[in-house]
Write a protein that holds these residues in place. Sequence first.
Motif, PDB file in Angstrom:
ATOM      1  N   CYS A 296       0.456  -1.427  -0.079  1.00  0.00           N
ATOM      2  CA  CYS A 296       0.035  -0.188   0.269  1.00  0.00           C
ATOM      3  C   CYS A 296       0.629   1.181   0.053  1.00  0.00           C
ATOM      4  O   CYS A 296       2.027   1.185   0.927  1.00  0.00           O
ATOM      5  CB  CYS A 296      -0.897  -0.016   1.036  1.00  0.00           C
ATOM      6  N   ASP A 302      -3.886   9.186   5.475  1.00  0.00           N
ATOM      7  CA  ASP A 302      -4.341   9.036   4.310  1.00  0.00           C
ATOM      8  C   ASP A 302      -4.346   7.338   3.796  1.00  0.00           C
ATOM      9  O   ASP A 302      -3.584   6.724   4.139  1.00  0.00           O
ATOM     10  CB  ASP A 302      -3.526  10.204   3.531  1.00  0.00           C
ATOM     11  N   SER A 303      -5.655   7.391   3.100  1.00  0.00           N
ATOM     12  CA  SER A 303      -5.527   6.351   1.763  1.00  0.00           C
ATOM     13  C   SER A 303      -4.090   6.572   1.142  1.00  0.00           C
ATOM     14  O   SER A 303      -4.430   7.395   0.789  1.00  0.00           O
ATOM     15  CB  SER A 303      -7.177   6.532   1.139  1.00  0.00           C
ATOM     16  N   ARG A 330      -6.573  -0.290  -6.124  1.00  0.00           N
ATOM     17  CA  ARG A 330      -7.424  -0.382  -4.553  1.00  0.00           C
ATOM     18  C   ARG A 330      -7.301   0.070  -3.948  1.00  0.00           C
ATOM     19  O   ARG A 330      -5.973   0.820  -3.827  1.00  0.00           O
ATOM     20  CB  ARG A 330      -8.471  -2.095  -4.040  1.00  0.00           C
ATOM     21  N   LYS A 331      -7.637   1.141  -3.485  1.00  0.00           N
ATOM     22  CA  LYS A 331      -7.698   1.786  -1.748  1.00  0.00           C
ATOM     23  C   LYS A 331      -7.659   1.349  -1.140  1.00  0.00           C
ATOM     24  O   LYS A 331      -7.952  -0.315  -0.502  1.00  0.00           O
ATOM     25  CB  LYS A 331      -8.884   3.021  -1.838  1.00  0.00           C
ATOM     26  N   CYS A 332      -6.348   1.601   0.038  1.00  0.00           N
ATOM     27  CA  CYS A 332      -5.937   1.063   0.866  1.00  0.00           C
ATOM     28  C   CYS A 332      -5.420   1.754   2.474  1.00  0.00           C
ATOM     29  O   CYS A 332      -5.545   2.784   2.472  1.00  0.00           O
ATOM     30  CB  CYS A 332      -4.605   0.127   1.178  1.00  0.00           C
ATOM     31  N   PHE A 333      -5.066   1.191   3.060  1.00  0.00           N
ATOM     32  CA  PHE A 333      -4.353   2.262   4.148  1.00  0.00           C
ATOM     33  C   PHE A 333      -3.214   1.425   4.975  1.00  0.00           C
ATOM     34  O   PHE A 333      -3.218   0.309   4.938  1.00  0.00           O
ATOM     35  CB  PHE A 333      -5.263   2.495   5.218  1.00  0.00           C
TER      36      PHE A 333
END
Length: 338
Positions: A296, A302-303, A330-333
């Motif tokens: 990530c 923040d994402s 894809r979004k992640c943290f």
Amino acid sequence: MDSTRNLLSISEALYHVIVMMLTLGQGIQSMPVPTDVPMCTASETAQYRLTFTGKWTQAAFPKQYPVYRPPAQWSNIIGVTHSSDYHIWQRNEFASNGVREFAEKGEAWTLMKEVEAAGERIQSVYGILSAPAVVGGTGQMNTEFEVFARHSYLSFIVRIVPSPDWFVGVDSVDLCDGDHWKENVSLELFPYDAGTDSGFTFSSPNFETIPQDRITQITSSFPSHPANSFFYPRLKHLPPIAKVVLTKIKKTNQIISLPVEPTQSNQLPTGNEIEDNVINTPLDCEVSVWSPWGLCKGKCGDSGVQHRTRYVLMHPANNGAACPLLEEERKCFPDNCL
């Protein structure tokens, strides 16, 4: 080029062996064979011309089509005229050692010995026929042969080159119809697996099948494995990979007309010899499974974004389905932030 020269030298050697066997075999007298199938009552012998035409094109068979080392081509044809009680090969039966060696390597010595032994033991084989190898997937080969009432059947085998143990052929086509001979017979040919090698692709390394399987026809869905070179799940049937035409000709003083020694020039069709429409088999794109998601990437708190990818196993052809996306995100943290 080396593989082509080897194929032609094998053809030349095989030609001389068959000449010798036919010469020695003229003294074998055929005997009546009891049979429960309809008997041929034709009073005279008949001569036929056999024309084998390869239809193995990249348009019809685009998946893993062999372009080099070696390119798509055909071995010699090895055939016999015989009575109804003899089979050089049979679907759903085990291949003999001779058929094994021919289907895997193109070596015909053991197969010729088996045919010769059958002719001497049960006198069911009348003649042996051959034609030189075809250097190309769409070439032709021709030969002539004779049949008579007691031995009105024709069988032959041609190896698919390259392949693990695949071939095309005919098992016991009867050229007699009651008291007369058929004028023309045209047969479409499809690939068979000899059941002796477990390779899935044209260029598979030798991997012996233990225990040996029976001879089976290869279809668009069998063997049902994506790696199979003939696996086309969108097709109900494979297009024919070759065809043979048998034409009754006027008798001459010759019993059999053997082919000239093989050359590349006498394999190429001219004029309208191949009249069939070009077949374009659609080949869908094939891709690998997704890779694991990557790290990530982003600032702490923040994402972020992570990616995964896949790659093309088989590019599409002939208006087959296009390749899907090869990358996703894809979004992640972000982990491990302080």
